[in-house]
Design a protein around this motif. Structure first.
Motif, mmCIF file in Angstrom:
data_model
loop_
_atom_site.group_PDB
_atom_site.id
_atom_site.type_symbol
_atom_site.label_atom_id
_atom_site.label_comp_id
_atom_site.label_asym_id
_atom_site.label_seq_id
_atom_site.Cartn_x
_atom_site.Cartn_y
_atom_site.Cartn_z
ATOM 1 N N TYR A 1 6.139 10.926 -25.159
ATOM 2 C CA TYR A 1 5.884 12.433 -24.556
ATOM 3 C C TYR A 1 5.482 12.412 -23.071
ATOM 4 O O TYR A 1 4.353 11.148 -22.901
ATOM 5 N N LYS A 2 5.673 12.965 -22.307
ATOM 6 C CA LYS A 2 5.136 12.791 -20.881
ATOM 7 C C LYS A 2 5.096 14.256 -20.022
ATOM 8 O O LYS A 2 5.775 14.944 -20.518
ATOM 9 N N VAL A 3 3.976 14.156 -19.369
ATOM 10 C CA VAL A 3 4.247 15.269 -18.492
ATOM 11 C C VAL A 3 4.118 14.678 -16.976
ATOM 12 O O VAL A 3 3.348 13.718 -16.605
ATOM 13 N N GLU A 4 5.121 15.216 -16.281
ATOM 14 C CA GLU A 4 5.294 14.527 -14.814
ATOM 15 C C GLU A 4 4.709 15.415 -13.981
ATOM 16 O O GLU A 4 4.438 16.616 -14.053
ATOM 17 N N PHE A 5 4.176 14.891 -12.882
ATOM 18 C CA PHE A 5 3.329 15.746 -11.704
ATOM 19 C C PHE A 5 4.017 15.672 -10.371
ATOM 20 O O PHE A 5 4.886 14.568 -10.008
ATOM 21 N N TYR A 6 4.215 16.721 -9.805
ATOM 22 C CA TYR A 6 4.827 17.038 -8.657
ATOM 23 C C TYR A 6 4.064 17.747 -7.570
ATOM 24 O O TYR A 6 3.016 18.352 -7.975
ATOM 25 N N ILE A 7 4.290 17.315 -6.242
ATOM 26 C CA ILE A 7 3.494 18.174 -5.085
ATOM 27 C C ILE A 7 4.730 18.879 -4.365
ATOM 28 O O ILE A 7 5.548 18.123 -3.850
ATOM 29 N N LYS A 8 4.261 20.059 -4.002
ATOM 30 C CA LYS A 8 5.136 20.848 -3.166
ATOM 31 C C LYS A 8 4.686 20.922 -1.994
ATOM 32 O O LYS A 8 3.725 21.691 -1.543
ATOM 33 N N THR A 9 5.241 20.371 -0.901
ATOM 34 C CA THR A 9 4.437 20.099 0.516
ATOM 35 C C THR A 9 4.718 21.400 1.428
ATOM 36 O O THR A 9 5.182 22.139 0.970
ATOM 37 N N GLN A 10 3.929 21.159 2.534
ATOM 38 C CA GLN A 10 4.028 22.418 3.431
ATOM 39 C C GLN A 10 5.492 22.593 3.938
ATOM 40 O O GLN A 10 5.910 23.803 4.395
ATOM 41 N N GLU A 11 6.294 21.548 3.882
ATOM 42 C CA GLU A 11 7.631 21.540 4.570
ATOM 43 C C GLU A 11 8.484 21.868 3.516
ATOM 44 O O GLU A 11 9.677 22.012 3.529
ATOM 45 N N ASN A 12 7.894 22.508 2.213
ATOM 46 C CA ASN A 12 8.618 23.032 1.024
ATOM 47 C C ASN A 12 9.502 21.957 0.134
ATOM 48 O O ASN A 12 10.397 22.047 -0.400
ATOM 49 N N GLU A 13 8.864 20.609 0.553
ATOM 50 C CA GLU A 13 9.454 19.429 -0.383
ATOM 51 C C GLU A 13 8.917 19.247 -1.635
ATOM 52 O O GLU A 13 7.795 19.456 -1.863
ATOM 53 N N LYS A 14 9.576 19.037 -2.671
ATOM 54 C CA LYS A 14 9.085 18.872 -3.920
ATOM 55 C C LYS A 14 8.784 17.157 -4.230
ATOM 56 O O LYS A 14 9.958 16.389 -4.264
ATOM 57 N N LYS A 15 7.934 16.714 -4.173
ATOM 58 C CA LYS A 15 7.355 15.165 -4.041
ATOM 59 C C LYS A 15 7.078 14.604 -5.418
ATOM 60 O O LYS A 15 5.997 15.213 -5.826
ATOM 61 N N HIS A 16 7.647 13.741 -6.085
ATOM 62 C CA HIS A 16 6.971 13.280 -7.428
ATOM 63 C C HIS A 16 5.779 12.222 -6.949
ATOM 64 O O HIS A 16 5.912 11.389 -6.300
ATOM 65 N N VAL A 17 4.854 12.375 -7.868
ATOM 66 C CA VAL A 17 3.529 11.718 -7.601
ATOM 67 C C VAL A 17 3.061 10.982 -8.952
ATOM 68 O O VAL A 17 2.311 10.017 -8.837
#
Length: 650
Positions: A577-593
Motif C-alpha cells: 500500500y502506498k501514497v505518493e507525494f508530489y509538488i506542483k511548482t510555480q512553473e506548473n511542473e508536477k515533481k515527485h518528492v
C-alpha cells in the motif's frame, strides 16, 4: 561422513531417518498437522523452524545451533520432495530427471538435505549435491546441468529457521502460479495420515549405496559448479558474452585495478559465499573476515547495518595500515543479498545503506548502456514499490523509464519482461528495499552486480563524468580516479546525487511487529479515508512549506506486476500500500518528492514492513536538510497511524 573442504558433517547414508517409527504413533500425525501453522509458505520459499530444540512446539526463536530435525519436520520435507518430483515429471518430458541440491550454512541444512535426497533417490532421480553453495551459484549451475533445483535456506530469517526454495531448469524459483498450487497440494497431503505412512516408507527405502555415492561426489560437483559460476560472473562484470572478448576485457580492467593497488574486503559471516579467490582474479588485494562456513556466524544473518560493524572496523584498520581499500562487502547466509561499507576518502568508513548501493548499481548499468548507445530504444528500470524515491529524480535527469511492481523477484522479473516486450531496453532491475539486483538473463538476486559497479566506476572515469554532466555538476569532478583519491570515489559520487532519505526496511526502523487484528484488505479501505481526513492535512502543510509548492497525493496499490492507481483501486486487496507525494511548482511542473508505504511481510509472521522515502530535485545543502526533516516528520505520522490499529498478517 564429513565434507573435506569445510570439515562439517554431511550425514550418514546408513542411518534410517525413521528408524524408530511405528504405524501406531498417532502423536506424529498430530505434530505433522500442527506444523502447518509454523513459519510461512509462499512463492519466495517455505520457511519454518525445523530443528528439535523445542520438539514440535510452535516457537519463533531457537538459538540456531541444533543440527537434528524432528520426525514431523522430516515428514514435511519428505512430502515436499515427493510432490516436487511429481511436479517436475509434469513439466519435463525426460524420463531421467536430474535435480541439483544445495544448502546454505545453517545448522539444520545437512539433515534437511538428507531427507530430500533420500526421496529423490527413491524416485530414481539423478542427484547432484554441492553441499554449502550460494543460491546465486545454484541458479547458474542448475541451468547447465539439471531439470530443477532444491535450495535449503531461509534467506534473511533469524537463526533457527530454515527452509526450501524450489526451481525449474531456468534457474528461477517456481513461478507464482506453480508455487501456489504446489503449496496447496503438499499441505493437503500432510493432512492425510496415509501420506505420512507412505512417505516414511519411501524415505527409509532409499538405497544407502546410492546416497553414499551422492555424498562422495560432492567435491566433484562443487568444483564444476564453481567453474560454471565463475565463467558466468565474468560475463556479468565485463558485460560481454563471447569468451575471448570477456578474457580480453577482464585483463584490461584487472591491470587498471592492479595499477591503483586497490584492496577490497569481504565478510560472508560464516555463510555460503567463498569469493576471495574470484575477487583476486580481478586484481584486487582481498581482506577476508568470517570465512569459515557456519563456524564464523558471528553477527546477524541478514546484512543489516549493525551486521556491518565488524567490516567497518576492519576497513578503518586497513586504511590505518596503509591499504588503499575502497569497500567491504557483507553477505547474508545464502549469499544473494549484500551490504556495503565504503571508505569516506579521509580515513573513515560509512554504510550508505542497501537502497543507495542499489542506486549505484542501477547508475552503473544505465550509464554504460548510455555510453554504449542502445540506439533508439529507451532505457528502463523495474523496481519494487518500496525502492527509494530517488529513482524518479534520477529518471527525470537521465531520461529513463521507471516501472514499479509488488515486492518479490518474480514480480520484478515479470515487469522486466513486460517492458522489454514494449521495446524498452532493460539493462538492470531489482528491489532497492533489500539491495538486490538482477537482469533479464538470470532473474535471481546477484550481489556480484555490485562488484561490476565497483570495477567499472574505478576503471572507467567516463561513467562518473557522464553522470556529473547529466546532473549539471561537471565542474565538481576533481581527479577522483587518481591513485591518491580513488578511495573516496564512491562517497564523492553519492554526494553528487539528489538528496534522498529512505527507511531501511531490514532494521527496526522499517519493521512493525503486531498480532492479528483487522484484516489487511479492510484496513487498506479504512486507511484511505483515515489518510485523507487525519493524515494528509498535516503532511500537505509540511510539504507546502518545505518544497514551496502545492502538494498532491496519489494512492497506489501493487498487485503482482500491476501498479493500480487511484483511491480504492484494488483487485485482490493484497500487496503493498502506498501514497505518493508530489509538488506542483510555480512553473506548473508536477515533481515527485516521495511516498509512504507498508505491507505485511510474506516471509515472516507477525511482521509489517513500513517506511517513508523523501527526495529532492535540487542538489543543495538546504535541500538535503529539507529531505531529512520531512522524512522524519512523515515517518512519525505513519508510525502513529499504524499503532492505532493491528494489521492481520495472514
Amino acid at each position: 561422513m564429513l565434507d573435506p573442504e569445510t570439515g562439517l558433517e554431511i550425514g550418514d547414508p546408513n542411518k534410517l531417518p525413521f528408524a524408530e517409527y511405528t504405524h501406531e504413533n498417532e502423536r506424529l500425525q498430530e505434530n505433522v498437522e500442527k506444523r502447518l501453522r509454523f513459519g510461512t509458505a509462499s512463492a519466495s520459499g517455505i520457511r519454518q523452524i525445523f530443528d528439535n530444540t523445542y520438539g514440535d512446539e510452535e516457537t519463533d526463536y531457537v538459538d540456531g545451533t541444533g543440527t537434528e530435525i524432528t520426525d514431523a519436520a522430516k515428514v514435511h520435507v519428505a512430502t515436499i520432495a515427493d510432490r516436487f518430483v511429481e511436479l517436475l515429471k509434469k513439466q519435463i518430458e525426460d524420463s531421467q530427471l536430474t535435480v541439483l541440491v544445495a544448502i546454505d550454512s545453517r545448522h539444520t541444512g545437512p539433515a534437511i538435505a538428507d531427507i530430500m535426497i533420500r526421496i529423490l533417490v527413491f524416485h530414481g532421480v539423478n542427484v547432484r549435491y554441492t553441499f554449502i553453495t550460494p543460491i546465486t551459484e545454484v541458479a547458474v549451475y542448475s541451468r547447465e546441468v539439471s531439470d530443477g533445483f532444491v535450495y535449503i535456506s531461509s534467506s534473511h530469517n533469524p537463526r533457527g529457521y530454515n527452509g526450501l526454495k524450489l526451481g525449474l531448469n531456468d534457474g528461477r524459483l517456481l513461478p507464482r502460479r506453480l508455487a501456489t498450487s504446489f503449496i496447496e497440494d503438499y499441505q493437503a497431503r500432510l493432512r492425510d495420515p496415509e501420506n505420512t505412512v507412505h512417505i516414511i516408507h519411501k524415505a527409509n527405502a532409499a538405497d544407502p549405496v546410492a546416497v553414499r555415492k551422492i555424498y562422495d561426489n560432492i567435491s566433484n560437483y562443487r568444483k564444476e559448479s564453481r567453474h560454471v559460476y565463475a565463467t558466468f560472473s565474468d560475463q556479468i562484470v565485463t558485460g560481454l558474452k563471447d569468451p575471448e572478448q570477456v578474457a580480453e576485457r577482464k585483463q584490461l580492467l584487472k591491470k587498471e585495478i592492479q595499477r591503483r593497488d586497490i584492496w577490497l574486503g569481504i565478510d560472508p559471516n560464516g555463510g555460503a559465499r567463498q569469493d576471495k579467490e574470484y575477487m583476486e582474479s580481478w586484481g584486487f588485494h582481498v581482506l577476508a573476515i568470517n570465512q569459515r562456513p557456519r563456524l564464523d556466524m558471528v553477527h546477524e544473518l541478514a546484512p543489516v547495518p549493525s551486521a556491518c560493524e565488524q567490516a567497518r572496523e576492519a576497513l578503518i584498520k586497513a586504511q590505518q595500515e596503509g591499504k588503499n581499500i575502497i569497500a567491504f562487502l557483507v553477505f547474508d547466509t545464502d549469499g544473494d543479498r549484500k551490504n556495503l561499507v565504503i571508505s569516506d576518502g579521509e580515513g573513515g568508513a560509512l554504510i550508505p545503506g542497501v537502497q543507495m548501493i542499489f542506486v549505484l548499481d542501477v547508475l552503473c548499468s544505465l550509464l554504460d548502456a548510455r555510453i554504449q548507445n542502445t540506439g533508439s530504444r529507451k532505457l528502463g528500470v523495474v523496481v519494487n514499490g518500496p525502492t527509494c524515491s530517488i529513482m524518479e529524480q534520477l529518471a527525470c535527469c537521465m531520461d529513463f523509464a521507471v516501472k514499479r511492481v509488488e515486492v518479490g523477484e518474480a514480480n520484478v522479473g515479470t515487469g522486466g519482461e513486460i517492458l522489454h516486450a514494449q521495446g524498452v531496453c532493460v539493462p538492470i532491475m531489482g528491489e532497492g528495499s533489500n539491495g538486490s539486483v538482477f537482469t533479464l538473463e538470470l532473474m535471481v538476486r546477484e550481489p556480484l552486480h555490485t562488484v561490476r559497479t565497483l570495477v567499472n566506476f574505478i576503471t572507467r572515469p567516463e561513467l562518473t563524468k557522464t553522470l556529473l554532466s547529466v546532473l549539471n555538476q561537471a565542474d565538481k569532478y576533481d581527479d577522483w580516479h587518481s591513485l591518491e583519491r580513488v578511495d573516496g570515489l564512491l562517497m564523492n559520487i553519492i554526494e553528487s546525487l539528489p538528496p534522498s532519505v529512505t527507511t531501511d526496511f531490514f532494521t527496526d526502523e522499517g519493521i512493525r511487529r503486531g498480532g492479528s487484528g483487522v484484516a489487511r484488505d479492510s484496513f487498506k479501505s479504512d486507511f484511505d479515508a483515515y489518510f485523507e481526513s487525519q493524515i494528509w492535512p498535516e503532511i500537505a502543510e509540511e510539504l507546502r512549506e518545505s518544497f514551496h509548492g502545492e502538494p498532491m497525493a496519489e494512492f497506489v496499490n501493487y498487485e503482482g506486476e500491476n501498479e493500480l492507481r487511484g483511491k480504492g483501486n484494488r483487485d485482490s486487496g493484497t500487496g503493498g500500500y502506498k501514497v505518493e507525494f508530489y509538488i506542483k511548482t510555480q512553473e506548473n511542473e508536477k515533481k515527485h518528492v516521495g511516498w509512504l508505504w507498508f505491507r505485511p511481510s510474506g516471509t515472516e509472521r507477525g511482521v509489517v514492513r513500513r517506511g517513508v522515502s523523501i527526495s529532492h530535485w535540487e542538489t543543495t545543502l538546504e535541500a538535503a536538510e529539507v529531505v531529512k526533516r520531512v522524512h522524519k516528520y512523515i515517518d512519525d505520522i505513519l508510525s502513529n497511524a499504524l499503532d492505532a490499529v493491528e494489521i492481520d498478517d495472514r
